[in-house]
Write an enzyme that holds these catalytic residues in place. Sequence first.
Site, PDB file in Angstrom:
ATOM      1  N   PRO A  87       0.817  -1.226   0.000  1.00 49.92           N
ATOM      2  CA  PRO A  87       0.000   0.000   0.000  1.00 49.92           C
ATOM      3  C   PRO A  87       0.845   1.267   0.000  1.00 49.92           C
ATOM      4  O   PRO A  87       0.341   2.354  -0.264  1.00 49.92           O
ATOM      5  CB  PRO A  87      -0.841  -0.113   1.277  1.00 49.92           C
ATOM      6  CG  PRO A  87      -0.281  -1.234   2.070  1.00 49.92           C
ATOM      7  CD  PRO A  87       0.542  -2.090   1.163  1.00 49.92           C
ATOM      8  N   GLU A 114       2.778  -7.282   8.586  1.00 51.79           N
ATOM      9  CA  GLU A 114       2.956  -5.830   8.699  1.00 51.79           C
ATOM     10  C   GLU A 114       3.842  -5.271   7.586  1.00 51.79           C
ATOM     11  O   GLU A 114       3.782  -4.088   7.262  1.00 51.79           O
ATOM     12  CB  GLU A 114       3.569  -5.541  10.078  1.00 51.79           C
ATOM     13  CG  GLU A 114       3.365  -4.136  10.599  1.00 51.79           C
ATOM     14  CD  GLU A 114       1.895  -3.751  10.723  1.00 51.79           C
ATOM     15  OE1 GLU A 114       1.597  -2.588  10.418  1.00 51.79           O
ATOM     16  OE2 GLU A 114       1.058  -4.602  11.093  1.00 51.79           O
ATOM     17  N   ARG A 152      -4.892  -7.892 -20.748  1.00 57.97           N
ATOM     18  CA  ARG A 152      -5.890  -7.456 -21.721  1.00 57.97           C
ATOM     19  C   ARG A 152      -5.324  -6.436 -22.712  1.00 57.97           C
ATOM     20  O   ARG A 152      -5.934  -6.173 -23.751  1.00 57.97           O
ATOM     21  CB  ARG A 152      -7.164  -6.959 -21.051  1.00 57.97           C
ATOM     22  CG  ARG A 152      -6.979  -5.782 -20.142  1.00 57.97           C
ATOM     23  CD  ARG A 152      -8.261  -5.481 -19.400  1.00 57.97           C
ATOM     24  NE  ARG A 152      -9.333  -5.110 -20.304  1.00 57.97           N
ATOM     25  CZ  ARG A 152      -9.393  -3.951 -20.949  1.00 57.97           C
ATOM     26  NH1 ARG A 152      -8.416  -3.072 -20.814  1.00 57.97           N
ATOM     27  NH2 ARG A 152     -10.409  -3.672 -21.733  1.00 57.97           N
ATOM     28  N   ASP A 167     -12.216   0.041 -25.922  1.00 57.59           N
ATOM     29  CA  ASP A 167     -13.322  -0.263 -25.033  1.00 57.59           C
ATOM     30  C   ASP A 167     -13.751   0.978 -24.263  1.00 57.59           C
ATOM     31  O   ASP A 167     -13.011   1.938 -24.133  1.00 57.59           O
ATOM     32  CB  ASP A 167     -12.990  -1.430 -24.087  1.00 57.59           C
ATOM     33  CG  ASP A 167     -12.008  -1.028 -23.021  1.00 57.59           C
ATOM     34  OD1 ASP A 167     -12.383  -0.231 -22.157  1.00 57.59           O
ATOM     35  OD2 ASP A 167     -10.871  -1.499 -23.082  1.00 57.59           O
TER      36      ASP A 167
HETATM   37  N1  ADE Z   1      -0.843  -5.172  -0.009  1.00 57.72           N
HETATM   38  C1  ADE Z   1      -1.744  -4.828   0.936  1.00 57.72           C
HETATM   39  N2  ADE Z   1      -2.490  -3.800   0.557  1.00 57.72           N
HETATM   40  C2  ADE Z   1      -2.067  -3.441  -0.686  1.00 57.72           C
HETATM   41  C3  ADE Z   1      -2.449  -2.433  -1.610  1.00 57.72           C
HETATM   42  N3  ADE Z   1      -3.416  -1.566  -1.363  1.00 57.72           N
HETATM   43  N4  ADE Z   1      -1.788  -2.371  -2.781  1.00 57.72           N
HETATM   44  C4  ADE Z   1      -0.777  -3.239  -3.046  1.00 57.72           C
HETATM   45  N5  ADE Z   1      -0.377  -4.195  -2.214  1.00 57.72           N
HETATM   46  C5  ADE Z   1      -1.005  -4.300  -1.036  1.00 57.72           C
END
Ligand code: ADE
Length: 214
Positions: A87, A114, A152, A167
């Site tokens: 994330p 974590e 794709r 598309d």
């Molecule tokens: N692993 C956990 N959450 C994630 C996210 N939002 N994007 C990429 N990998 C992740």
Amino acid sequence: MKFSILTIFPKILDSYLNESIIKRATEKKIITVDFYDIRALSKDKHHKVDDTPYGGGPGMVMTPQPLHDTIMAAKKKNKGPVIFLTPHGKMLTHTVVKRLSKLNEIILLCGRYEGIDQRIRDTIIDEEISIGKYVLTGGELPAMIIIDAITRLLPGALGDENSAEEDSFTRKLKGKKEYPHYTKPAEFRGIKVPDVLISGDHKKIATWRQSKLS
Ligand code: ADE
């Protein structure tokens, strides 16, 4: 395009990869997907892949040895960049997908817990990608999303009748407006398809669609 997925859950993505367009792309040899089981390469006698963080704090951290050895094993067969799904990574957008689709090989590292030991991030990760500002339980679904979005775009992956560039979603992404789509039946739960679309008058249809762009 060769995708190598590094994960502690190598079977988690089986069903998605074995259906529909992704399955067909594999059969047509447009893509190959192989898995590396991070736990299998752990030198810990219980095949542990995580431990408590130095300095304290919540959660567990993936230990460097199994990650390092798995990445090195993958690198022997896949010369692409090592992409870590997190994330905290750079946001996945159509532009990023397009850039990645021009590569021939990609290694996707899926984290759990974590996070992963910083020394791995500092030394053998080439790029970090996030699929959105929310936290999932692991990087496996983000890896699948990257594979799906890239596949794709590859020539021949969609049938002749479909073009990824043309598309409606891609047009919308490029800031182009989109008209409403209808298909059979002509009436559904009392709601009729606009008469003009059934008229056969292509000029009128074009004018109507133009007026409905949003
Ligand atoms: N692993 C956990 N959450 C994630 C996210 N939002 N994007 C990429 N990998 C992740």
